[in-house]
Design a protein around this motif. Sequence first.
Motif, mmCIF file in Angstrom:
data_model
loop_
_atom_site.group_PDB
_atom_site.id
_atom_site.type_symbol
_atom_site.label_atom_id
_atom_site.label_comp_id
_atom_site.label_asym_id
_atom_site.label_seq_id
_atom_site.Cartn_x
_atom_site.Cartn_y
_atom_site.Cartn_z
ATOM 1 N N GLY A 85 0.804 -1.214 0.000
ATOM 2 C CA GLY A 85 0.000 0.000 0.000
ATOM 3 C C GLY A 85 0.836 1.262 0.000
ATOM 4 O O GLY A 85 2.056 1.234 -0.202
ATOM 5 N N GLN A 86 0.149 2.370 0.241
ATOM 6 C CA GLN A 86 0.779 3.679 0.329
ATOM 7 C C GLN A 86 0.189 4.404 1.521
ATOM 8 O O GLN A 86 -1.014 4.294 1.779
ATOM 9 C CB GLN A 86 0.540 4.479 -0.950
ATOM 10 N N ILE A 87 1.028 5.114 2.245
ATOM 11 C CA ILE A 87 0.583 5.843 3.429
ATOM 12 C C ILE A 87 1.226 7.218 3.439
ATOM 13 O O ILE A 87 2.114 7.515 2.655
ATOM 14 C CB ILE A 87 0.937 5.098 4.739
ATOM 15 N N ARG A 88 0.770 8.021 4.365
ATOM 16 C CA ARG A 88 1.356 9.333 4.614
ATOM 17 C C ARG A 88 1.817 9.325 6.066
ATOM 18 O O ARG A 88 1.030 9.009 6.971
ATOM 19 C CB ARG A 88 0.312 10.422 4.392
ATOM 20 N N VAL A 89 3.094 9.625 6.297
ATOM 21 C CA VAL A 89 3.615 9.655 7.662
ATOM 22 C C VAL A 89 3.964 11.091 8.031
ATOM 23 O O VAL A 89 4.329 11.897 7.178
ATOM 24 C CB VAL A 89 4.863 8.755 7.837
ATOM 25 N N SER A 90 3.835 11.372 9.305
ATOM 26 C CA SER A 90 4.209 12.670 9.849
ATOM 27 C C SER A 90 5.248 12.410 10.929
ATOM 28 O O SER A 90 5.039 11.575 11.814
ATOM 29 C CB SER A 90 2.985 13.358 10.447
ATOM 30 N N LEU A 91 6.376 13.092 10.821
ATOM 31 C CA LEU A 91 7.446 12.932 11.801
ATOM 32 C C LEU A 91 7.923 14.321 12.200
ATOM 33 O O LEU A 91 8.455 15.068 11.368
ATOM 34 C CB LEU A 91 8.595 12.108 11.204
ATOM 35 N N ASP A 92 7.660 14.668 13.452
ATOM 36 C CA ASP A 92 8.028 15.983 13.975
ATOM 37 C C ASP A 92 7.551 17.123 13.083
ATOM 38 O O ASP A 92 8.277 18.078 12.803
ATOM 39 C CB ASP A 92 9.543 16.064 14.205
ATOM 40 N N GLY A 93 6.304 17.000 12.620
ATOM 41 C CA GLY A 93 5.671 18.055 11.849
ATOM 42 C C GLY A 93 5.925 18.033 10.354
ATOM 43 O O GLY A 93 5.353 18.831 9.622
ATOM 44 N N VAL A 94 6.779 17.136 9.882
ATOM 45 C CA VAL A 94 7.050 17.009 8.453
ATOM 46 C C VAL A 94 6.282 15.805 7.930
ATOM 47 O O VAL A 94 6.382 14.703 8.483
ATOM 48 C CB VAL A 94 8.567 16.843 8.182
ATOM 49 N N SER A 95 5.519 15.993 6.870
ATOM 50 C CA SER A 95 4.675 14.941 6.316
ATOM 51 C C SER A 95 5.214 14.505 4.952
ATOM 52 O O SER A 95 5.609 15.342 4.139
ATOM 53 C CB SER A 95 3.244 15.468 6.181
#
Length: 144
Positions: free
Chosen positions: A81-91
């Motif tokens: 699949g495909q996802i969207r991750v957010s790490l310390d405010g960066v997506s």
Amino acid sequence: MKVKPVDYVVKQLVYLRGEIMAIHRRDEAVVHRLHGAVFHSYVAPATGSTELCAWRLEIAGGVEGLTHRVDREEVFLLLAGQIRVSLDGVSEGMAAGDVLRVPAGSVFGVDNPSTETAQAWVTTSVGLTATLPDGSVISPPWVR
């Protein structure tokens, strides 16, 4: 197939006596559901691990994950699949085969804006806790 806790205890006692290998079969995972995701726990203290935890994560299409701060490093391998991750405010987007290292202390979240279920393999150390946006701290059952 859902495994009963007593089956895990019996298997662990046999393993500790050195009678079987520490292979965790697909149908032996303990399944947990939290915040719209399904966690298939394989490796944890409950199954004999003293240092690592590992689980397969399923995120249904359209799920917006809950951002949380982790106190331990995690490695997140997207299997499908495909996802969207957010790490310390960066997506940023991830596709199958991509790997994300989530540093300890980071604020992390996962969304699946697609219509298909995404799957990931996640590994961390025993005892991970997560601080939720409301300030509550949880210790998920798949890391105990």
